[in-house]
Each structure stands twice: as C-alpha cells, then as structure tokens.
Design an enzyme around this catalytic site. Sequence first.
Site, short mmCIF file in Angstrom:
data_model
loop_
_atom_site.label_atom_id
_atom_site.label_comp_id
_atom_site.label_asym_id
_atom_site.label_seq_id
_atom_site.Cartn_x
_atom_site.Cartn_y
_atom_site.Cartn_z
N ASP A 39 0.84 -1.16 -0.09
CA ASP A 39 0.16 0.06 -0.04
C ASP A 39 0.86 1.08 -0.02
O ASP A 39 0.67 2.20 -0.89
CB ASP A 39 -0.88 -0.01 1.21
CG ASP A 39 -2.06 0.70 1.14
OD1 ASP A 39 -2.38 1.25 0.20
OD2 ASP A 39 -2.96 0.88 2.17
N THR A 123 -0.50 -11.69 2.95
CA THR A 123 0.58 -12.30 3.72
C THR A 123 1.67 -11.58 4.35
O THR A 123 2.82 -12.35 4.56
CB THR A 123 1.16 -13.26 2.43
OG1 THR A 123 1.88 -12.49 1.57
CG2 THR A 123 0.26 -14.02 1.91
P1 ADP Z 1 -1.42 -7.35 3.74
O1 ADP Z 1 -1.42 -6.22 4.87
O2 ADP Z 1 -2.20 -7.62 2.90
O3 ADP Z 1 -0.58 -8.29 4.47
P2 ADP Z 1 1.49 -6.28 3.04
O4 ADP Z 1 1.67 -5.23 1.95
O5 ADP Z 1 1.94 -6.14 4.36
O6 ADP Z 1 -0.07 -6.73 2.68
O7 ADP Z 1 2.01 -7.59 2.32
C1 ADP Z 1 1.62 -8.45 1.33
C2 ADP Z 1 2.81 -9.17 0.47
O8 ADP Z 1 3.30 -8.38 -0.43
C3 ADP Z 1 3.73 -9.38 1.39
O9 ADP Z 1 4.17 -11.00 0.98
C4 ADP Z 1 5.02 -8.60 1.29
O10 ADP Z 1 6.09 -9.18 1.40
C5 ADP Z 1 4.81 -8.42 -0.43
N1 ADP Z 1 5.23 -7.17 -0.94
C6 ADP Z 1 5.54 -5.98 0.06
N2 ADP Z 1 5.86 -4.88 -1.02
C7 ADP Z 1 5.70 -5.36 -2.06
C8 ADP Z 1 6.03 -4.80 -3.37
N3 ADP Z 1 6.25 -3.45 -3.51
N4 ADP Z 1 5.60 -5.56 -4.42
C9 ADP Z 1 5.47 -6.82 -4.20
N5 ADP Z 1 4.98 -7.55 -3.37
C10 ADP Z 1 5.50 -6.72 -2.29
#
Ligand code: ADP
Length: 176
Positions: A39, A123
Amino acid sequence: MNHSIKKRIEVVEGDVTKLRVDAIVNAANTTLLGGGGVDGAVHRAAGPELLEECRKLGGCPTGQARITKGYKLPAKWVIHTVGPVWRDGEHGEDELLAGCYRNSLALAEQNGVKTIAFPSISTGAYGFPMERAASLAVTEIKTFLERNRSIEKVVLVCFGKSAFDIHKQAVRELAG
Ligand code: ADP
C-alpha cells in the site's frame, strides 16, 4: 489441466509498482487511505492524486475491491482490495481472501483490463500463511480464467525468492 490457463498465469519476482500491466492490485486496508507494505509503495509511486481519489471512495470492506486510476504508475488502473487479517483460519479468512481475488478480477473485466498483477494479498502485515494464500489465489484465478476470455495475463508478483517458489509450486500443482 487446461494448458492455455497455465499460460495465462505468470509468476515473477519483483515490485508490483514497477510492472507495465493494465492494472495492479493494491493490498489496501479498509480505509483506503494508505498504509505500509504494498500500500505504501503504491501510493508513493502513484503520487498524491491517488490518495485524493481514494478519499472519495469512503473505504472498502474486507474481501471486496475498488478501482482507481494509476496516476504516475506505469499501470493505468489500481484495484484496491482489502485482505483479511489472519487470526486462526476459523474466522472466514479463506473465503474473504478468495473474495479479494474474485472481486478484483471482476472489476478488471468490467474495465477492459487485459493484463493484471497481484501481490500476495494478506501475507505481509496481515499474517496469512503464504502457502495457503497462494493456493487460494491460484484456485480463484484459474476458476475465473476458465470462464473469462478477455483477461490475457494474470501476474503473481512475489517479493523475494521464497515467495516466488511458493507461488510457482501452487501454479504447478493447481493450474498445471
Ligand atoms: P497485507 O497487509 O495484505 O498483509 P502487505 O503489503 O503487508 O499486505 O504484504 C503483502 C505481501 O506483499 C507480502 O508477502 C509482502 O512481502 C509483499 N510485498 C511488499 N511490498 C511489495 C511490493 N512492492 N511488490 C510486491 N510485493 C510486495
């Protein structure tokens, strides 16, 4: 399984904000006003106009999705979906996460999206076990692609090698 479905699902390692696809999916929270992880990266890369548009949406319930423009992102659209916070798997987490994929794909279809990239929703900060999340994601995407003809490519964007391996394996087992 159907060879053409497998060809329409791609697993890559990288940053979802960098992808040149029609739509990227944001792992948002119910406020839609930004946060950490994916996000934060999406809002930073898209610029402040994204937050302005998000403010007008008035939030989004868990398991559902909303669409905005992509602004400074390479992607034309951002589909914001709110994954469930993992508790113990006994509180509807699976069905809510499946809803994220279903509802995001439905919005993509309605907006003429041909290529879409998902990070691994729930995740990170939300603590959903990744193997279980990857199986759900691939199952929902496959079910959707079986009846949809307009979406050409669904990219699963993985942060790191272990996430990549888990998603590759899920595609091999469930869509291969
Ligand atoms: P949530 O709050 O739904 O768990 P997060 O953003 O904390 O969402 O993480 C969701 C997944 O995306 C995790 O596996 C994290 O490692 C991964 N992630 C974090 N940043 C990025 C990015 N810029 N691009 C792709 N995946 C990401």
